[in-house]
Design a protein around this motif. Structure first.
Motif, PDB file in Angstrom:
ATOM      1  N   CYS A 217       0.843  -1.198   0.000  1.00 56.48           N
ATOM      2  CA  CYS A 217       0.000   0.000   0.000  1.00 56.48           C
ATOM      3  C   CYS A 217       0.879   1.249   0.000  1.00 56.48           C
ATOM      4  N   PRO A 218       0.699   2.168  -0.953  1.00 56.97           N
ATOM      5  CA  PRO A 218       1.540   3.370  -0.980  1.00 56.97           C
ATOM      6  C   PRO A 218       1.152   4.396   0.072  1.00 56.97           C
ATOM      7  N   ALA A 222       1.730  -0.959   4.319  1.00 51.30           N
ATOM      8  CA  ALA A 222       1.446  -2.330   4.716  1.00 51.30           C
ATOM      9  C   ALA A 222       1.309  -3.229   3.484  1.00 51.30           C
ATOM     10  N   ALA A 223       1.429  -4.525   3.705  1.00 55.25           N
ATOM     11  CA  ALA A 223       1.267  -5.488   2.614  1.00 55.25           C
ATOM     12  C   ALA A 223      -0.187  -5.502   2.153  1.00 55.25           C
ATOM     13  N   ASP A 235     -11.521 -13.354  -3.931  1.00 56.25           N
ATOM     14  CA  ASP A 235     -10.346 -14.193  -4.168  1.00 56.25           C
ATOM     15  C   ASP A 235      -9.227 -13.331  -4.738  1.00 56.25           C
ATOM     16  N   SER A 236      -8.105 -13.279  -4.030  1.00 55.21           N
ATOM     17  CA  SER A 236      -6.961 -12.505  -4.502  1.00 55.21           C
ATOM     18  C   SER A 236      -6.174 -13.311  -5.535  1.00 55.21           C
ATOM     19  N   CYS A 245      -5.813  -2.663   0.319  1.00 54.42           N
ATOM     20  CA  CYS A 245      -5.038  -2.760   1.552  1.00 54.42           C
ATOM     21  C   CYS A 245      -5.978  -3.134   2.696  1.00 54.42           C
ATOM     22  N   PRO A 246      -5.754  -4.268   3.353  1.00 51.43           N
ATOM     23  CA  PRO A 246      -6.625  -4.648   4.473  1.00 51.43           C
ATOM     24  C   PRO A 246      -6.380  -3.818   5.730  1.00 51.43           C
ATOM     25  N   THR A 247      -5.268  -3.088   5.810  1.00 53.57           N
ATOM     26  CA  THR A 247      -4.951  -2.313   7.014  1.00 53.57           C
ATOM     27  C   THR A 247      -5.676  -0.978   7.032  1.00 53.57           C
ATOM     28  N   CYS A 248      -5.490  -0.173   5.977  1.00 56.07           N
ATOM     29  CA  CYS A 248      -6.120   1.145   5.918  1.00 56.07           C
ATOM     30  C   CYS A 248      -7.302   1.190   4.962  1.00 56.07           C
TER      31      CYS A 248
END
Length: 344
Positions: A217-218, A222-223, A235-236, A245-248
């Motif tokens: 994620c720019p 995070a990954a 499905d990725s 991005c699952p974090t933000c």
């Protein structure tokens, strides 16, 4: 400088001499590191040839990203390669049929004429293929240099794809046409021209390893995962064109995010050169690589469009945006009458 003499041989056996005249030109001085403020990050895209995004040293994105889509051009090149493969197959079958005949058979002369005709056609297709690649490489490099000039970037940070492997061409082949095209033809030509032109105009050129740039994620660093589209987020897939991005919970085009990450690595390289005069390799997860926040600076026109049209209208093959009173014309190394014929 002193000219050089070389010999060329065509497919039909014709040999001729070529005299190359070497011209020495002046080049501009490189910009001082302390004066460099903005970096243009360039990524080799999945669905586009190039994606470029400008970022300043404070971690702010400058302007909108630029996508260089060459889908129609890739189709023409793929058709030319298929034609070359078919001609080669015909040559191979004709050679087997000719060799199966006796030495004094009258039909051997007919096979020789057909083989000569096919080899001439193959050589003609290869010349057209190479001229198209060269024209596109000049056009792509000129566009990147124009973007550097428009955004005020003195450093061009580009993704290095030395580890890209392609196993073939066509449908169902790993890598497909995009990887084959980038790995064997266009990529090397664009690199060669960019290095030469950047050195000529005094623009600094730097390459970055692409490890993790397409899956990070720019905004938060995070990954992230990639998906086929924004609507297919269950499905990725490894080569998906949409990043989430699952974090933000930021999501965006994968090529655009990768170009921003390449620019982030370029900014980290720039800051190290400014502080110590030396730089070490930084991964995308390094603490020195700061996230980028998009503020929209320079993303819209300074003046509103005078007309009521908000979408571009076209006349023939030229598109016009209302409110754009200035334009730039980019031409390849080929003549103006030759370039449209090569690229359709």
């Amino acid at each position: 400088m002193a000219p050089t003499l070389r010999e060329e041989c065509r497919a039909d056996g014709e040999r001729f001499a070529v005299l190359d005249f070497i011209v020495e030109v002046q080049r501009a001085e490189m910009a001082e590191w302390q004066s460099v403020e903005r970096v243009l990050g360039v990524d080799w895209g999945v669905h586009t040839l190039l994606t470029a995004t400008a970022v300043d040293e404070h971690g702010e994105q400058v302007g909108r990203p630029f996508f260089l889509n060459t889908g129609g051009f890739d189709g023409k090149q793929a058709c030319t390669r298929r034609q070359i493969d078919e001609l080669k197959a015909k040559v191979g079958s004709f050679e087997q049929e000719r060799d199966a005949l006796a030495g004094d058979h009258p039909k051997r002369a007919w096979y020789q004429e057909r083989l000569l005709l096919y080899r001439r056609e193959i050589a003609r297709c290869w010349r057209k293929y190479e001229l198209r690649n060269r024209s596109l490489a000049h056009l792509a490099s000129n566009i990147l240099l124009l973007l550097c000039s428009v955004h005020g970037c003195s450093l061009l940070s580009m993704e290095s794809l030395k580890t890209l492997k392609s196993t073939g061409r066509g449908r169902g082949v790993r890598g497909r046409w995009r990887n084959y095209c980038n790995n064997s033809t266009i990529r090397g030509e664009i690199w060669r021209l960019l290095r030469y032109k950047c050195r000529l105009i005094g623009l600094r050129f730097h390459t970055e390893y692409p490890r993790g740039t397409s899956h990070t994620c720019p905004r938060c660093g995070a990954a992230a995962q990639t998906y086929r589209s924004p609507s297919e987020s269950r499905d990725s897939v490894k080569w998906g064109r949409w990043l989430h991005c699952p974090t933000c919970h930021y999501n965006g085009d994968r090529d655009y995010c990768a170009s921003v990450n390449i620019a982030r690595l370029g900014v980290a390289y720039l800051i190290q050169m400014k502080r110590t005069g030396r730089a070490r390799f930084c991964s995308i997860s390094d603490p020195q690589v700061k996230p980028v926040s998009y503020t929209g600076a320079g993303a819209v026109l300074l003046l509103p469009p005078p007309g009521s049209l908000t979408r571009p209208h076209h006349a023939g093959k030229i598109w016009y945006y209302p409110g754009w009173y200035g334009s730039a014309f980019l031409q390849s190394s080929q003549l103006k009458a030759v370039f449209p014929r090569l690229c359709g």
